[in-house]
Design an enzyme around this catalytic site. Structure first.
Site, PDB file in Angstrom:
ATOM      1  N   CYS A 163       0.819  -1.218   0.000  1.00  0.00           N
ATOM      2  CA  CYS A 163       0.000   0.000   0.000  1.00  0.00           C
ATOM      3  C   CYS A 163       0.852   1.267   0.000  1.00  0.00           C
ATOM      4  O   CYS A 163       0.457   2.296  -0.562  1.00  0.00           O
ATOM      5  CB  CYS A 163      -0.905   0.039   1.224  1.00  0.00           C
ATOM      6  SG  CYS A 163      -1.430  -1.533   1.872  1.00  0.00           S
TER       7      CYS A 163
ATOM      8  N   ASP B 263      -3.451  -3.057   7.610  1.00  0.00           N
ATOM      9  CA  ASP B 263      -4.437  -3.994   8.127  1.00  0.00           C
ATOM     10  C   ASP B 263      -4.252  -5.412   7.608  1.00  0.00           C
ATOM     11  O   ASP B 263      -4.498  -6.380   8.331  1.00  0.00           O
ATOM     12  CB  ASP B 263      -5.843  -3.502   7.780  1.00  0.00           C
ATOM     13  CG  ASP B 263      -6.207  -2.247   8.564  1.00  0.00           C
ATOM     14  OD1 ASP B 263      -5.339  -1.736   9.297  1.00  0.00           O
ATOM     15  OD2 ASP B 263      -7.348  -1.780   8.440  1.00  0.00           O
TER      16      ASP B 263
ATOM     17  N   CYS C 289      -2.691   2.997   2.994  1.00  0.00           N
ATOM     18  CA  CYS C 289      -3.441   2.027   3.798  1.00  0.00           C
ATOM     19  C   CYS C 289      -4.707   2.638   4.399  1.00  0.00           C
ATOM     20  O   CYS C 289      -4.847   3.844   4.500  1.00  0.00           O
ATOM     21  CB  CYS C 289      -2.560   1.475   4.915  1.00  0.00           C
ATOM     22  SG  CYS C 289      -1.322   0.316   4.335  1.00  0.00           S
ATOM     23  N   ASP C 290      -5.589   1.734   4.861  1.00  0.00           N
ATOM     24  CA  ASP C 290      -6.938   2.113   5.273  1.00  0.00           C
ATOM     25  C   ASP C 290      -7.006   3.311   6.209  1.00  0.00           C
ATOM     26  O   ASP C 290      -7.755   4.257   5.974  1.00  0.00           O
ATOM     27  CB  ASP C 290      -7.611   0.932   5.979  1.00  0.00           C
ATOM     28  CG  ASP C 290      -7.830  -0.261   5.056  1.00  0.00           C
ATOM     29  OD1 ASP C 290      -7.422  -0.188   3.894  1.00  0.00           O
ATOM     30  OD2 ASP C 290      -8.394  -1.255   5.512  1.00  0.00           O
ATOM     31  N   LYS C 291      -6.255   3.272   7.312  1.00  0.00           N
ATOM     32  CA  LYS C 291      -6.379   4.323   8.326  1.00  0.00           C
ATOM     33  C   LYS C 291      -5.559   5.557   7.988  1.00  0.00           C
ATOM     34  O   LYS C 291      -5.786   6.627   8.552  1.00  0.00           O
ATOM     35  CB  LYS C 291      -5.952   3.799   9.696  1.00  0.00           C
ATOM     36  CG  LYS C 291      -6.645   2.516  10.109  1.00  0.00           C
ATOM     37  CD  LYS C 291      -8.155   2.612  10.014  1.00  0.00           C
ATOM     38  CE  LYS C 291      -8.819   1.257  10.180  1.00  0.00           C
ATOM     39  NZ  LYS C 291      -8.509   0.282   9.134  1.00  0.00           N
TER      40      LYS C 291
ATOM     41  N   CYS D 144      -5.295  -2.536  -1.387  1.00  0.00           N
ATOM     42  CA  CYS D 144      -6.197  -3.633  -1.757  1.00  0.00           C
ATOM     43  C   CYS D 144      -7.157  -3.207  -2.860  1.00  0.00           C
ATOM     44  O   CYS D 144      -7.705  -2.102  -2.830  1.00  0.00           O
ATOM     45  CB  CYS D 144      -6.973  -4.095  -0.538  1.00  0.00           C
ATOM     46  SG  CYS D 144      -5.932  -4.766   0.770  1.00  0.00           S
TER      47      CYS D 144
ATOM     48  N   GLU E  52     -10.649  -5.087  13.455  1.00  0.00           N
ATOM     49  CA  GLU E  52     -11.429  -5.642  12.349  1.00  0.00           C
ATOM     50  C   GLU E  52     -11.451  -7.162  12.480  1.00  0.00           C
ATOM     51  O   GLU E  52     -10.562  -7.763  13.082  1.00  0.00           O
ATOM     52  CB  GLU E  52     -10.817  -5.249  11.006  1.00  0.00           C
ATOM     53  CG  GLU E  52     -10.962  -3.770  10.704  1.00  0.00           C
ATOM     54  CD  GLU E  52     -10.375  -3.377   9.349  1.00  0.00           C
ATOM     55  OE1 GLU E  52      -9.756  -4.251   8.707  1.00  0.00           O
ATOM     56  OE2 GLU E  52     -10.524  -2.220   8.959  1.00  0.00           O
TER      57      GLU E  52
ATOM     58  N   SER F  59     -13.442  -5.320   8.202  1.00  0.00           N
ATOM     59  CA  SER F  59     -12.688  -4.864   7.046  1.00  0.00           C
ATOM     60  C   SER F  59     -13.649  -4.446   5.950  1.00  0.00           C
ATOM     61  O   SER F  59     -14.764  -4.972   5.840  1.00  0.00           O
ATOM     62  CB  SER F  59     -11.796  -6.009   6.549  1.00  0.00           C
ATOM     63  OG  SER F  59     -11.345  -5.758   5.242  1.00  0.00           O
TER      64      SER F  59
END
Length: 591
Positions: free
Chosen positions: A71, A103, A144-146, A216, A468, A494
């Site tokens: 990521c 994650d 990344c997600d956060k 992702c 998650e 997730s």
């Protein structure tokens, strides 16, 4: 346009056009102007800056580059392109990095407790760097997600002219003739546990799933928040779509560097862009694309930075009335690359604008409105990635809010891809006090069809960190029972989770919420059509159990996670860790 916020119909607070880029009106005056700043300037000269560079605006270029995951691995390259754009437009870029927790690697073990806490630490660390060095503007890059909401939260908190840019998605893997993502690997673990996959099968899949740099590839949390960045106006139109390895991403990076200098001249700041109307726009786009339930955590947190109340219930109201039009994984069949190939998120935004589902008057980082940015976008024919609103996949959004005696503070579920006749579930509770307990029960078959698996003490405080549960939910699908059980938790899911999985149940167990009072065998009712999450217990019985309930002590009694647990608020408000914009007496940019 620069002096107007059409969304509010009046001159936007904070707009201070500065066409000459007068340093006396910028934060960097504290480190570059006057004889008393000679020591400060000497440090800048030590890094090769000229007098010209020192006299120009100082622009922070903040990334989450690291070698933890694909990521983030390309963010360093993209940051160099941003710096070229800043330099060409008359600014002096100053690159710095912060942390990120990935994650996909943190999932399924104690490491996931660090994930959500990293969002707020990212925002805090960017804030401290900007304050300490008095930078005038900022471009942020995240993968990344956060890190996406964390970076956007820092932009809103500091309120200096800022542009966000997503690092881009990963290319899809190929496994036996079909596109796959990392979520397929998580589900492969369940197939392996069920005896449907050999060791060799699982190894072949894990080696094929992630073939490049990037986040992702489905409409999981990273791509969801990338869509938010465009819809809310903090990123350049189209910038969310180009995959990480593509050279076109570097072109967007250069343009982002140029754009932030334009914002400095126009005096446009993030809080002129992020209004209640633009937050509502972002929620509409999340629902229309079947995005991650985590958006219902991150949008309230972003709003909190501006002093705007926009909680889970506000988000859920919008989700309920928004049609689902983008057929993306995990509920659908396409990945981010497919969306990019048909025109990217601007196609979704344009279709929603044309159907009066977005406020087109909201200001964006281009200095133009959302409608102006998308006026020339054409809806592509001969594709089924994005549908017309009139031919939507389902008439209500891919994400639904729930409330009831089991969730007085609300809960959230992703229904994208679920059959309409399976949106109601009634089953007996099977309670677990950690994700590990539930995962072990799942892979060892210690549950029954029709059960409602309950994972509690995984909320923001109780985890701590609100983990998650992808390892568990994916294992259920791998076992072939993903549509035969339900799962509820005060933790999170997730963006890759599918099935009847309800997260953010509040109040959480750690503070005495009803989810912590459940016993094995209690009958739970979930109705995603009506937005209900109830346990069939009387209020008298719940009160009796509450009197006997005692708080639990976690294993995290020092360090960062202890500190997080002391500060973090409930999920309904975004699990935030400070008082937010309403408590401010000034913002950094106004020092």
């Amino acid at each position: 346009m620069a002096g107007k916020n059409k969304a509010s119909g009046k001159k936007a607070k904070g707009l201070h056009p500065n066409p000459t880029l007068d340093k006396s009106k910028m934060p960097s005056r504290y480190v570059t102007v006057g004889p008393e700043r000679a020591p400060h300037r000497s440090y800048l000269y030590a890094m090769g800056l000229s007098e010209k560079h020192v006299k120009q605006p100082l622009v922070g270029v903040a990334t989450c580059w690291n070698e933890a995951a694909p990521c983030n691995i390309s963010l360093n390259r993209q940051a160099q392109a941003v710096k070229k754009g800043v330099d060409a437009a008359g600014g002096t870029p100053r690159e710095f990095t912060t942390i990120t927790v990935t994650d996909g690697i943190a999932m399924g073990h104690q490491g996931m407790k660090s994930s959500l806490a990293s969002r707020d630490l990212i925002a805090d660390s960017v804030e401290l760097t900007m304050r300490g060095h008095c930078y005038d503007a900022m471009v942020t890059l995240a993968g990344c997600d956060k890190s996406l909401p964390g970076m956007m939260m820092s932009m809103l908190r500091l309120n200096v002219p800022s542009v966000f840019m997503y690092g881009g998605s990963i290319l899809p893997g190929k496994f036996r003739g079909k596109d796959v993502t990392v979520v397929d690997v998580f589900e492969g673990v369940g197939m392996h546990a069920a005896g449907k996959f050999s060791d060799a099968d699982l190894h072949e899949l894990e080696c094929a799933a992630c073939p490049s740099a990037g986040s992702c590839g489905g409409q999981f949390t990273a791509n969801t928040m990338a869509c938010v960045s465009e819809a809310i106006g903090l990123a350049l139109p189209g910038s969310a779509g180009s995959p990480a390895p593509y050279e076109s991403r570097d072109e967007y990076a250069v343009a982002s560097g140029e754009a932030v200098m334009n914002l400095l001249k126009l005096g446009i700041r993030p809080r002129d862009i992020v209004t209640r109307e633009s937050l509502e726009n972002a929620a509409v786009v999340v629902a229309a694309t079947g995005g991650s339930t985590n958006a219902a955590l991150h949008l309230p947190a972003m709003a909190h930075e501006c002093g705007i109340k926009f909680d889970l219930f506000d988000v859920a109201k919008i989700f309920k009335k928004t049609p689902y039009i983008a057929d993306l994984k995990p509920g659908g069949k396409y990945v981010a690359l497919d969306m990019f190939r048909i025109g990217g998120i601007p196609v979704v935004i344009k279709e929603l604008l044309d159907n009066k589902m977005l406020n087109g008057d909201c200001l964006t980082v281009t200095g133009k409105t959302l409608a102006e940015n998308h006026k020339d976008v054409k809806f592509p024919d001969n594709q089924d990635v994005v549908y017309r609103v009139k031919n939507c996949i389902t008439p209500t959004g891919g994400v639904v809010g729930l409330k009831g005696n089991l969730a007085p503070d609300g809960a959230i579920v992703k229904v994208a891809g679920m059959e309409q006749d399976k949106l109601v579930f009634r089953g007996r509770a099977r309670c677990f006090d950690s994700e590990e307990e539930c995962f072990d029960a799942v892979v060892n078959g210690k549950f029954k069809t029709g059960d409602v698996l309950v994972i509690r003490y995984e909320g923001p405080k109780g985890g701590p960190g609100m983990r998650e549960m992808l390892s568990t939910t994916a294992a259920l699908y791998g076992l072939g029972v993903g549509d035969k059980v339900a799962l509820i938790t005060d933790g999170r899911f997730s963006g890759g989770t599918r099935g009847f999985c309800i997260g953010h149940v509040g109040p959480e167990a750690a503070v005495g919420g009803p989810i912590g009072l459940l016993k094995n065998g209690d009958m739970i009712v979930i109705d995603a059509r009506k937005g209900i999450l109830n346990v069939e217990l009387s209020e008298k019985e719940l009160k009796s159990r509450r009197k006997k309930w005692r708080p639990r002590r976690t294993d995290y009694q020092s360090g960062a996670l202890w500190k997080y647990a002391q500060l973090v608020g409930p999920a309904v408000d975004g699990a935030v860790t400070h008082p937010g914009g309403k408590a401010e007496t000034h913002t950094f940019v106004d020092i």
